[in-house]
Enzyme design. Structure first.
Site, PDB file in Angstrom:
ATOM      1  CE  LYS A  39      -7.433 -37.880  -8.074  1.00  0.00           C
ATOM      2  NZ  LYS A  39      -7.725 -37.119  -9.299  1.00  0.00           N
ATOM      3  CG  ASN A  40      -9.971 -34.661  -7.464  1.00  0.00           C
ATOM      4  OD1 ASN A  40      -8.971 -35.004  -8.095  1.00  0.00           O
ATOM      5  ND2 ASN A  40     -11.099 -35.351  -7.493  1.00  0.00           N
TER       6      ASN A  40
ATOM      7  NE  ARG B 288     -10.046 -34.378 -18.302  1.00  0.00           N
ATOM      8  CZ  ARG B 288     -10.114 -34.416 -19.613  1.00  0.00           C
ATOM      9  NH1 ARG B 288      -9.406 -35.295 -20.292  1.00  0.00           N
ATOM     10  NH2 ARG B 288     -10.870 -33.587 -20.264  1.00  0.00           N
TER      11      ARG B 288
ATOM     12  CB  CYS C  66      -9.719 -41.726 -15.061  1.00  0.00           C
ATOM     13  SG  CYS C  66      -8.651 -42.261 -13.727  1.00  0.00           S
TER      14      CYS C  66
ATOM     15  NE  ARG D  44     -12.547 -36.458 -17.261  1.00  0.00           N
ATOM     16  CZ  ARG D  44     -11.844 -36.769 -16.175  1.00  0.00           C
ATOM     17  NH1 ARG D  44     -11.111 -37.867 -16.143  1.00  0.00           N
ATOM     18  NH2 ARG D  44     -11.872 -35.986 -15.107  1.00  0.00           N
TER      19      ARG D  44
ATOM     20  CG  ASP E 297     -14.403 -38.816  -8.060  1.00  0.00           C
ATOM     21  OD1 ASP E 297     -14.737 -39.170  -9.200  1.00  0.00           O
ATOM     22  OD2 ASP E 297     -13.858 -37.719  -7.824  1.00  0.00           O
TER      23      ASP E 297
ATOM     24  NE  ARG F 232      -4.036 -40.147 -12.489  1.00  0.00           N
ATOM     25  CZ  ARG F 232      -5.309 -39.949 -12.821  1.00  0.00           C
ATOM     26  NH1 ARG F 232      -5.960 -40.855 -13.487  1.00  0.00           N
ATOM     27  NH2 ARG F 232      -5.920 -38.830 -12.496  1.00  0.00           N
TER      28      ARG F 232
HETATM   29  N1  EPU Z   1     -18.548 -31.107 -18.576  1.00  0.00           N
HETATM   30  C1  EPU Z   1     -18.965 -30.500 -19.732  1.00  0.00           C
HETATM   31  N2  EPU Z   1     -18.210 -29.467 -20.216  1.00  0.00           N
HETATM   32  C2  EPU Z   1     -17.085 -29.027 -19.596  1.00  0.00           C
HETATM   33  C3  EPU Z   1     -16.672 -29.654 -18.406  1.00  0.00           C
HETATM   34  C4  EPU Z   1     -17.432 -30.703 -17.914  1.00  0.00           C
HETATM   35  O1  EPU Z   1     -19.967 -30.873 -20.314  1.00  0.00           O
HETATM   36  O2  EPU Z   1     -16.459 -28.090 -20.101  1.00  0.00           O
HETATM   37  C5  EPU Z   1     -19.348 -32.233 -18.028  1.00  0.00           C
HETATM   38  C6  EPU Z   1     -18.552 -33.540 -17.999  1.00  0.00           C
HETATM   39  O3  EPU Z   1     -18.634 -34.225 -19.219  1.00  0.00           O
HETATM   40  C7  EPU Z   1     -19.229 -34.283 -16.859  1.00  0.00           C
HETATM   41  C8  EPU Z   1     -19.661 -33.162 -15.909  1.00  0.00           C
HETATM   42  O4  EPU Z   1     -19.622 -31.962 -16.674  1.00  0.00           O
HETATM   43  O5  EPU Z   1     -20.364 -34.962 -17.333  1.00  0.00           O
HETATM   44  C9  EPU Z   1     -18.805 -32.990 -14.687  1.00  0.00           C
HETATM   45  O6  EPU Z   1     -17.449 -32.829 -15.053  1.00  0.00           O
HETATM   46  P1  EPU Z   1     -16.413 -31.967 -14.178  1.00  0.00           P
HETATM   47  O7  EPU Z   1     -15.893 -30.881 -15.036  1.00  0.00           O
HETATM   48  O8  EPU Z   1     -17.053 -31.627 -12.891  1.00  0.00           O
HETATM   49  O9  EPU Z   1     -15.270 -33.032 -13.926  1.00  0.00           O
HETATM   50  P2  EPU Z   1     -13.706 -32.774 -13.886  1.00  0.00           P
HETATM   51  O10 EPU Z   1     -13.426 -31.427 -13.363  1.00  0.00           O
HETATM   52  O11 EPU Z   1     -13.098 -33.190 -15.162  1.00  0.00           O
HETATM   53  C10 EPU Z   1     -13.392 -33.541 -11.418  1.00  0.00           C
HETATM   54  C11 EPU Z   1     -12.544 -34.555 -10.701  1.00  0.00           C
HETATM   55  C12 EPU Z   1     -13.055 -35.956 -11.005  1.00  0.00           C
HETATM   56  C13 EPU Z   1     -14.511 -36.056 -10.580  1.00  0.00           C
HETATM   57  C14 EPU Z   1     -15.333 -34.941 -11.235  1.00  0.00           C
HETATM   58  C15 EPU Z   1     -16.768 -34.898 -10.726  1.00  0.00           C
HETATM   59  C16 EPU Z   1     -10.424 -33.436 -10.593  1.00  0.00           C
HETATM   60  C17 EPU Z   1      -9.021 -33.356 -11.054  1.00  0.00           C
HETATM   61  N3  EPU Z   1     -11.161 -34.394 -11.134  1.00  0.00           N
HETATM   62  O12 EPU Z   1     -13.269 -33.839 -12.796  1.00  0.00           O
HETATM   63  O13 EPU Z   1     -12.271 -36.822 -10.208  1.00  0.00           O
HETATM   64  O14 EPU Z   1     -15.051 -37.293 -10.965  1.00  0.00           O
HETATM   65  O15 EPU Z   1     -14.740 -33.663 -10.962  1.00  0.00           O
HETATM   66  O16 EPU Z   1     -16.798 -34.710  -9.345  1.00  0.00           O
HETATM   67  O17 EPU Z   1     -10.839 -32.678  -9.723  1.00  0.00           O
HETATM   68  C18 EPU Z   1     -11.231 -38.834  -9.612  1.00  0.00           C
HETATM   69  O18 EPU Z   1     -10.687 -38.225  -8.688  1.00  0.00           O
HETATM   70  O19 EPU Z   1     -11.222 -40.080  -9.722  1.00  0.00           O
HETATM   71  C19 EPU Z   1     -11.911 -38.071 -10.653  1.00  0.00           C
HETATM   72  C20 EPU Z   1     -12.206 -38.562 -11.837  1.00  0.00           C
END
Ligand code: EPU
Length: 421
Positions: free
Chosen positions: A11-12, A82, A106, A111, A307, A400
């Site tokens: 998915k990701n 997201r 989610c 975020r 995750d 999802r």
């Molecule tokens: N963060 C910041 N600023 C930013 C972006 C992130 O402070 O601009 C912080 C977030 O608050 C968090 C940390 O950095 O504490 C990590 O966030 P990240 O950006 O890595 O998460 P994401 O890209 O929003 C993806 C996955 C998530 C998974 C996270 C961590 C996708 C679409 N989503 O989210 O997947 O938990 O990386 O590995 O790739 C899931 O699949 O269930 C899911 C939530």
């Protein structure tokens, strides 16, 4: 549970690869696409942007971005997941302009997208509009809740990510791949889906190196061309079926995986008493004896993935002794604990950061809620292991991210049924 299960595409990875197809000047073919809601939404967004999307078979799609007619992403679609914010980087990288409503997905705590924005600005883009409080989108009027970015010309730069962020790493890669000159992302995310995206971009003619390490270098190229690419298997779906095998003291062959991606999960399952046998593209997971408690801390890759945290929590709730999970990525990922407690688990959570599980001999089936995608997967594991029947509400979250979960579990011997309401 016993038998074999085939893991679907990640998915990701696919939610980054589909928007990346926009960057090409020719049609691209993507294989091993999972049939999940987030893919359906991504493809609908692409179509609404004017791209031609053709399903070749159930898991292969062809995307022709040459007919793209707008830089504005549809609001209703964007808010459903997201990863719609990857269209910010992809449209900016292709057309120098993107307009994307703030995404849903989610709720795992705040975020923010400050690092994505920092990256776009470093490449020379102007942020035309940013919602006032991007992390609390409920309080923002819908008409203000979008991000608009514009750039006359994107120029490579060096960008340090203050926090390791998957999303910011992906978005900067997408925006910089056709920029002028070299972009360097420092403290980049190293997840397998980052490597997968880099491989897809390179197959289209991009020059991305270092993906999978914490420094990624992107040398901009003027154009990208057609490519056929197969998405990697889903690390978290695989981990979830591995946890199911352990929870039910079963014997399951989890096929179509990359065992290297599963190392941190395998290590913890073995600590809990499971036997994991690695093959070339499969792992066999068995668990004969009782489960043992252990300590887990979630971290960015190659650490234990956040995750998989709720799924691991279910195992610890049934393990002998006292187990502890420390959440190192999200500040609100223990919502599933209340549901688990209703099934008889003994868990205490401190400051939303640390959960202590005192193992109970068994969980009891009842009605529970999927509070997010992985929490929903955790409830399925709990329901499979529990005495009696478990009813899970709000399964739209599970849909999802888990392809054919009912069919896959049925084949493994579970009794599971979808109740339409
Ligand atoms: N963060 C910041 N600023 C930013 C972006 C992130 O402070 O601009 C912080 C977030 O608050 C968090 C940390 O950095 O504490 C990590 O966030 P990240 O950006 O890595 O998460 P994401 O890209 O929003 C993806 C996955 C998530 C998974 C996270 C961590 C996708 C679409 N989503 O989210 O997947 O938990 O990386 O590995 O790739 C899931 O699949 O269930 C899911 C939530």
């Amino acid at each position: 549970m016993s038998g074999a299960v085939d893991i679907s595409g990640a998915k990701n990875a696919v939610v980054a690869i589909l928007p990346a197809a926009i960057l090409s000047d020719e049609p691209c073919r993507i294989e091993n696409i999972p049939q999940i809601k987030d893919v359906t939404i991504s493809l609908e967004i692409l179509e609404a942007l004017g791209a031609r999307v053709t399903y070749i078979d159930r898991h292969t799609v062809e995307i022709d971005p040459t007919t793209l007619s707008t830089y504005k992403v549809d609001g209703e679609l964007a808010r459903k997941m997201r990863a719609s914010y990857y269209f910010l980087g992809a449209l900016l990288g292709k057309h120098g302009h993107s307009w994307v409503p703030m995404p849903g997905g989610c709720y795992l705590g705040a975020r923010p997208i400050n690092l994505h924005i920092k990256g776009f600005r470093a490449l020379g883009a102007d942020v035309v509009h940013l919602p006032p409080e991007v992390c609390e989108d409920d309080e923002i009027p819908q008409e203000e809740n979008y991000v608009e970015i514009e750039a006359e010309r994107l120029v490579g730069n060096s960008i340090y990510l203050d926090t390791v962020s998957v999303g910011a790493t992906v978005n900067i890669m997408l925006a910089s791949v056709r920029a002028r000159g070299m972009t360097v992302i420092e403290n980049a995310a190293k997840e397998p889906h980052i490597v997968d995206l880099a491989n897809f971009l390179n197959m289209m003619g991009a020059d991305v190196s270092g993906a999978g390490t914490d420094v990624i270098k992107i040398r901009g190229v003027p154009s990208l061309h057609a490519a056929t690419y197969s998405v990697i298997p889903d690390q978290i779906e695989a981990g979830t079926y591995m946890a199911m095998a352990v929870a039910t003291h079963g014997d399951v062959l989890v096929r179509n995986v990359i065992p290297k991606h599963l190392e941190s999960i395998t290590t913890k399952l073995e600590e809990m008493g499971a036997l994991v046998e690695e093959m070339d593209d499969a792992v066999r997971v068995r668990c004969a004896g009782p489960l043992r408690a252990c300590h887990i801390k979630t971290m960015p890759h190659p650490g234990f993935p956040t995750d998989m945290q709720p799924q691991a929590g279910v195992l610890l709730s049934m393990a002998e002794g006292t187990g502890v999970i420390t959440e190192g990525v999200w500040d609100n990922r223990f919502c599933y604990v209340d549901e688990l407690i209703r099934m008889g688990a003994q868990v205490t959570v401190e400051n939303n950061m640390k959960a202590t599980f005192t193992g109970v001999p068994s969980l009891k089936g009842t009605t529970v809620r999927a509070t997010d995608l992985r929490a929903g997967a955790a409830m399925v594991i709990a329901g499979l292991a529990a005495e009696g029947v478990t009813e899970i509400e709000d399964i739209r979250y599970i849909e999802r991210g888990y392809e054919d979960i009912i069919e896959k579990l049925t084949r493994l011997g579970a009794t599971i049924e979808l109740i339409e309401e």
